[in-house]
Design a protein around this motif. Structure first.
Motif, PDB file in Angstrom:
ATOM      1  N   HIS A  30     -76.081  -3.192 -60.138  1.00 61.95           N
ATOM      2  CA  HIS A  30     -74.838  -3.465 -60.561  1.00 61.95           C
ATOM      3  C   HIS A  30     -74.622  -4.939 -61.249  1.00 61.95           C
ATOM      4  O   HIS A  30     -74.144  -5.165 -62.190  1.00 61.95           O
TER       5      HIS A  30
ATOM      6  N   ALA B 153     -76.141  -4.842 -64.477  1.00 60.59           N
ATOM      7  CA  ALA B 153     -75.166  -3.889 -65.448  1.00 60.59           C
ATOM      8  C   ALA B 153     -74.190  -4.938 -65.826  1.00 60.59           C
ATOM      9  O   ALA B 153     -73.715  -5.067 -66.928  1.00 60.59           O
ATOM     10  N   ILE B 154     -73.617  -5.732 -64.846  1.00 56.78           N
ATOM     11  CA  ILE B 154     -72.478  -6.706 -65.271  1.00 56.78           C
ATOM     12  C   ILE B 154     -72.997  -7.953 -66.033  1.00 56.78           C
ATOM     13  O   ILE B 154     -72.425  -8.114 -66.966  1.00 56.78           O
ATOM     14  N   ARG B 155     -74.471  -8.194 -65.941  1.00 58.40           N
ATOM     15  CA  ARG B 155     -74.894  -9.224 -66.972  1.00 58.40           C
ATOM     16  C   ARG B 155     -75.067  -8.853 -68.343  1.00 58.40           C
ATOM     17  O   ARG B 155     -74.705  -9.374 -69.137  1.00 58.40           O
ATOM     18  N   ALA B 156     -75.543  -7.372 -68.257  1.00 57.91           N
ATOM     19  CA  ALA B 156     -75.600  -6.762 -69.754  1.00 57.91           C
ATOM     20  C   ALA B 156     -74.288  -6.815 -70.337  1.00 57.91           C
ATOM     21  O   ALA B 156     -74.374  -6.884 -71.601  1.00 57.91           O
ATOM     22  N   ASP B 157     -73.313  -6.309 -69.553  1.00 62.06           N
ATOM     23  CA  ASP B 157     -71.990  -6.082 -70.300  1.00 62.06           C
ATOM     24  C   ASP B 157     -71.510  -7.397 -70.816  1.00 62.06           C
ATOM     25  O   ASP B 157     -70.967  -7.656 -71.722  1.00 62.06           O
ATOM     26  N   MET B 158     -71.748  -8.495 -69.601  1.00 60.26           N
ATOM     27  CA  MET B 158     -71.203  -9.943 -70.200  1.00 60.26           C
ATOM     28  C   MET B 158     -71.972 -10.528 -71.407  1.00 60.26           C
ATOM     29  O   MET B 158     -71.470 -10.836 -72.424  1.00 60.26           O
TER      30      MET B 158
ATOM     31  N   GLU C  66     -73.007  -8.440 -73.844  1.00 63.67           N
ATOM     32  CA  GLU C  66     -72.714  -7.724 -74.900  1.00 63.67           C
ATOM     33  C   GLU C  66     -71.286  -8.344 -75.445  1.00 63.67           C
ATOM     34  O   GLU C  66     -70.852  -8.520 -76.483  1.00 63.67           O
ATOM     35  N   MET C  67     -70.497  -8.617 -74.287  1.00 70.72           N
ATOM     36  CA  MET C  67     -69.124  -9.328 -74.763  1.00 70.72           C
ATOM     37  C   MET C  67     -69.318 -10.616 -75.185  1.00 70.72           C
ATOM     38  O   MET C  67     -68.510 -11.124 -76.310  1.00 70.72           O
TER      39      MET C  67
END
Length: 81
Positions: A12, A15-20, A22-23
């Motif tokens: 998790h 996944a959060i790091r990848a989303d961040m 990307e953001m």
């Protein structure tokens, strides 16, 4: 078994790091796009100011021509038809 929750948490977090990431990239891109928009707008303002200056010169010339025509009419004693 005890490793499963830790792995789930790590999954998790990844996944959060990848989303961040990307953001952050999207935010960086939006910043660049905003800069280009602001630069384009500044160029439009310069062009608008130059156009307004040209219009002002034309209006001033028209005013002088009107004055000259009025003066000619007075000399020739010609009224408005």
């Amino acid at each position: 078994m005890p490793d499963e929750p830790a792995n789930l948490i790590l999954e998790h977090l990844r996944a959060i790091r990848a989303d961040m990431a990307e953001m952050r990239e999207m935010q960086r891109e939006h910043g660049h796009r905003l800069y280009r928009i602001e630069t384009g707008l500044a160029g439009l303002r310069r062009e608008q100011a130059a156009d307004a200056e040209g219009v002002a010169h034309v209006e001033a010339r028209l005013d002088r021509l009107r004055e000259e025509v009025d003066r000619i009419k007075r000399r020739l004693d010609i009224g408005d038809a």
